[in-house]
Motif scaffolding. Sequence first.
Motif, PDB file in Angstrom:
ATOM      1  N   PRO A   1      70.183 -16.912  50.993  1.00  0.00           N
ATOM      2  CA  PRO A   1      71.565 -17.168  51.401  1.00  0.00           C
ATOM      3  C   PRO A   1      71.628 -18.042  52.665  1.00  0.00           C
ATOM      4  O   PRO A   1      72.580 -18.797  52.841  1.00  0.00           O
ATOM      5  N   ALA A   2      70.609 -17.924  53.531  1.00  0.00           N
ATOM      6  CA  ALA A   2      70.590 -18.711  54.779  1.00  0.00           C
ATOM      7  C   ALA A   2      69.137 -18.861  55.198  1.00  0.00           C
ATOM      8  O   ALA A   2      68.280 -18.095  54.775  1.00  0.00           O
ATOM      9  N   ALA A   3      68.866 -19.858  56.019  1.00  0.00           N
ATOM     10  CA  ALA A   3      67.499 -20.077  56.493  1.00  0.00           C
ATOM     11  C   ALA A   3      67.216 -19.153  57.674  1.00  0.00           C
ATOM     12  O   ALA A   3      67.030 -19.576  58.801  1.00  0.00           O
ATOM     13  N   ASP A   4      67.190 -17.843  57.410  1.00  0.00           N
ATOM     14  CA  ASP A   4      66.929 -16.841  58.438  1.00  0.00           C
ATOM     15  C   ASP A   4      65.422 -16.766  58.648  1.00  0.00           C
ATOM     16  O   ASP A   4      64.686 -16.177  57.856  1.00  0.00           O
ATOM     17  N   GLU A   5      64.981 -17.370  59.752  1.00  0.00           N
ATOM     18  CA  GLU A   5      63.545 -17.552  59.934  1.00  0.00           C
ATOM     19  C   GLU A   5      62.783 -16.226  60.030  1.00  0.00           C
ATOM     20  O   GLU A   5      61.680 -16.098  59.503  1.00  0.00           O
ATOM     21  N   SER A   6      63.356 -15.232  60.698  1.00  0.00           N
ATOM     22  CA  SER A   6      62.601 -13.984  60.830  1.00  0.00           C
ATOM     23  C   SER A   6      62.495 -13.295  59.465  1.00  0.00           C
ATOM     24  O   SER A   6      61.478 -12.675  59.141  1.00  0.00           O
ATOM     25  N   TRP A   7      63.513 -13.459  58.638  1.00  0.00           N
ATOM     26  CA  TRP A   7      63.444 -12.884  57.292  1.00  0.00           C
ATOM     27  C   TRP A   7      62.362 -13.596  56.466  1.00  0.00           C
ATOM     28  O   TRP A   7      61.522 -12.954  55.836  1.00  0.00           O
ATOM     29  N   VAL A   8      62.374 -14.902  56.503  1.00  0.00           N
ATOM     30  CA  VAL A   8      61.390 -15.668  55.724  1.00  0.00           C
ATOM     31  C   VAL A   8      59.976 -15.360  56.202  1.00  0.00           C
ATOM     32  O   VAL A   8      59.049 -15.197  55.404  1.00  0.00           O
ATOM     33  N   SER A   9      59.815 -15.233  57.498  1.00  0.00           N
ATOM     34  CA  SER A   9      58.507 -14.912  58.060  1.00  0.00           C
ATOM     35  C   SER A   9      58.011 -13.551  57.541  1.00  0.00           C
ATOM     36  O   SER A   9      56.855 -13.403  57.144  1.00  0.00           O
ATOM     37  N   GLY A  10      58.887 -12.549  57.538  1.00  0.00           N
ATOM     38  CA  GLY A  10      58.512 -11.225  57.028  1.00  0.00           C
ATOM     39  C   GLY A  10      58.189 -11.269  55.542  1.00  0.00           C
ATOM     40  O   GLY A  10      57.186 -10.709  55.085  1.00  0.00           O
ATOM     41  N   PHE A  11      59.021 -11.974  54.801  1.00  0.00           N
ATOM     42  CA  PHE A  11      58.808 -12.116  53.352  1.00  0.00           C
ATOM     43  C   PHE A  11      57.440 -12.751  53.088  1.00  0.00           C
ATOM     44  O   PHE A  11      56.654 -12.258  52.282  1.00  0.00           O
ATOM     45  N   ALA A  12      57.165 -13.860  53.802  1.00  0.00           N
ATOM     46  CA  ALA A  12      55.911 -14.578  53.571  1.00  0.00           C
ATOM     47  C   ALA A  12      54.709 -13.708  53.939  1.00  0.00           C
ATOM     48  O   ALA A  12      53.686 -13.741  53.256  1.00  0.00           O
ATOM     49  N   SER A  13      54.833 -12.890  54.991  1.00  0.00           N
ATOM     50  CA  SER A  13      53.678 -12.086  55.385  1.00  0.00           C
ATOM     51  C   SER A  13      53.422 -10.981  54.363  1.00  0.00           C
ATOM     52  O   SER A  13      52.267 -10.661  54.068  1.00  0.00           O
ATOM     53  N   GLY A  14      54.474 -10.404  53.777  1.00  0.00           N
ATOM     54  CA  GLY A  14      54.279  -9.385  52.741  1.00  0.00           C
ATOM     55  C   GLY A  14      53.597  -9.967  51.516  1.00  0.00           C
ATOM     56  O   GLY A  14      52.681  -9.382  50.944  1.00  0.00           O
ATOM     57  N   LEU A  15      54.025 -11.160  51.116  1.00  0.00           N
ATOM     58  CA  LEU A  15      53.438 -11.824  49.954  1.00  0.00           C
ATOM     59  C   LEU A  15      51.991 -12.246  50.247  1.00  0.00           C
ATOM     60  O   LEU A  15      51.086 -12.050  49.439  1.00  0.00           O
ATOM     61  N   ASP A  16      51.783 -12.798  51.440  1.00  0.00           N
ATOM     62  CA  ASP A  16      50.469 -13.288  51.844  1.00  0.00           C
ATOM     63  C   ASP A  16      49.427 -12.166  51.862  1.00  0.00           C
ATOM     64  O   ASP A  16      48.310 -12.331  51.363  1.00  0.00           O
ATOM     65  N   GLU A  17      49.810 -11.028  52.397  1.00  0.00           N
ATOM     66  CA  GLU A  17      48.863  -9.913  52.522  1.00  0.00           C
ATOM     67  C   GLU A  17      48.380  -9.477  51.132  1.00  0.00           C
ATOM     68  O   GLU A  17      47.184  -9.306  50.895  1.00  0.00           O
ATOM     69  N   LEU A  18      49.320  -9.322  50.219  1.00  0.00           N
ATOM     70  CA  LEU A  18      48.950  -8.881  48.869  1.00  0.00           C
ATOM     71  C   LEU A  18      48.150  -9.965  48.145  1.00  0.00           C
ATOM     72  O   LEU A  18      47.166  -9.686  47.455  1.00  0.00           O
ATOM     73  N   ALA A  19      48.562 -11.211  48.314  1.00  0.00           N
ATOM     74  CA  ALA A  19      47.877 -12.326  47.650  1.00  0.00           C
ATOM     75  C   ALA A  19      46.411 -12.412  48.105  1.00  0.00           C
ATOM     76  O   ALA A  19      45.505 -12.571  47.292  1.00  0.00           O
ATOM     77  N   ARG A  20      46.180 -12.290  49.393  1.00  0.00           N
ATOM     78  CA  ARG A  20      44.795 -12.336  49.895  1.00  0.00           C
ATOM     79  C   ARG A  20      43.963 -11.213  49.323  1.00  0.00           C
ATOM     80  O   ARG A  20      42.813 -11.391  48.944  1.00  0.00           O
ATOM     81  N   ARG A  21      44.572 -10.021  49.283  1.00  0.00           N
ATOM     82  CA  ARG A  21      43.838  -8.847  48.806  1.00  0.00           C
ATOM     83  C   ARG A  21      43.380  -9.039  47.363  1.00  0.00           C
ATOM     84  O   ARG A  21      42.339  -8.533  46.971  1.00  0.00           O
ATOM     85  N   PHE A  22      44.139  -9.794  46.570  1.00  0.00           N
ATOM     86  CA  PHE A  22      43.764  -9.969  45.168  1.00  0.00           C
ATOM     87  C   PHE A  22      43.263 -11.373  44.858  1.00  0.00           C
ATOM     88  O   PHE A  22      43.183 -11.773  43.694  1.00  0.00           O
ATOM     89  N   GLY A  23      42.896 -12.133  45.894  1.00  0.00           N
ATOM     90  CA  GLY A  23      42.290 -13.449  45.677  1.00  0.00           C
ATOM     91  C   GLY A  23      43.231 -14.471  45.077  1.00  0.00           C
ATOM     92  O   GLY A  23      42.801 -15.388  44.368  1.00  0.00           O
ATOM     93  N   VAL A  24      44.532 -14.337  45.358  1.00  0.00           N
ATOM     94  CA  VAL A  24      45.538 -15.230  44.771  1.00  0.00           C
ATOM     95  C   VAL A  24      45.947 -16.298  45.785  1.00  0.00           C
ATOM     96  O   VAL A  24      46.267 -15.976  46.931  1.00  0.00           O
ATOM     97  N   ALA A  25      45.947 -17.557  45.361  1.00  0.00           N
ATOM     98  CA  ALA A  25      46.417 -18.656  46.212  1.00  0.00           C
ATOM     99  C   ALA A  25      47.869 -18.990  45.861  1.00  0.00           C
ATOM    100  O   ALA A  25      48.212 -19.092  44.678  1.00  0.00           O
TER     101      ALA A  25
END
Length: 319
Positions: free
Chosen positions: A93-117
Amino acid sequence: MPPGEFELIARYFTGRGAARDDVKISVGDDAAVVTPRAGAELVLALDTIVAGVHFPADTGARFVGHRALAVNLSDLAAMGAEPAWALLGLTLPAADESWVSGFASGLDELARRFGVALIGGDTTRGPLCATVTVGGWVPAGRALTRSGAKAGDDLWVSGTPGDAGAGLAILQGKIAASGAAREELLRRFLLPEPRVGLGQALRGIASACIDVSDGLAGDLEKLCRASGVGARLDCARLPRSAPLLEAAGDAAAMRFALAAGDDYELLFSAPAAARQSVEALERIVPVRFIGSISAEPGVRLQGAGIERDLVHGFDHFDG
Ligand code: ADP
Ligand code: MG
């Protein structure tokens, strides 16, 4: 000034997830380029999660990022695939940077754990919604499917279904819980764990497999339909966690275990001769024998005061 689309992509969606040798071109070009693997087949899945539909609109950003990928990895797990890449379609809905940062870190953590790029995607403005496409590998001809169950096969489930549904009910104020039970059930809803290792270990053992996203009984019916068989589910054998029983009580715990969604456990059939091989999977995640596949169509629930024929679907079962 809030960051623009290109700044968000550069800051939060570049170089995310695992580094992989088979990724030749990633985020930043018009499309990604990956190298195929000899002797393997490509397994692809896409799932969308919409705020207010698949998760409460006020769910923390990190949990939304985790969920967007987890639900897709769960589909790969159900096919017995090894995850490799993800593409993300994110509508904000908006470029809320702190929201995007949190979203990206949740996705990144899981992706790394399962070897996903994370190799690409699209970022747009609109009601909050995340679509992920995942790709992974399976040795040629060895993908698990929903359609291979045979009469006489055993029926198994991983983990403790119902916990995630109870966690959601707590967030919605429908049931109350406190202390460690509350924490555990919330965690099970907010941070679902895709059973990726189990799915791959089931290749050559399971005759059919499905991930439980819409409720165990309903998903069992889908597996049965795809296989042209039926099933008897022994409710007394359903594993129900101590936090679930504490928060919901016996009867409601059974309903959560049978009908609530969001568990992302694997429900699978296997020939009786494979029983020892299945039990050995306990080293990866607990699995429980819960019934058997029958020739006559329909899902029958037995035990715990429940005996109901579900030929016409699970939607009508409530209470
Ligand atoms: P185009 O206009 O050519 O589609 P975009 O400007 O949408 O390109 O995207 C630029 C690059 O950023 C592409 O490599 C695209 O895959 C990537 N990208 C855009 N949004 C995301 C996102 N949310 N997550 C990951 N990669 C993204
Ligand atoms: Mg684009």
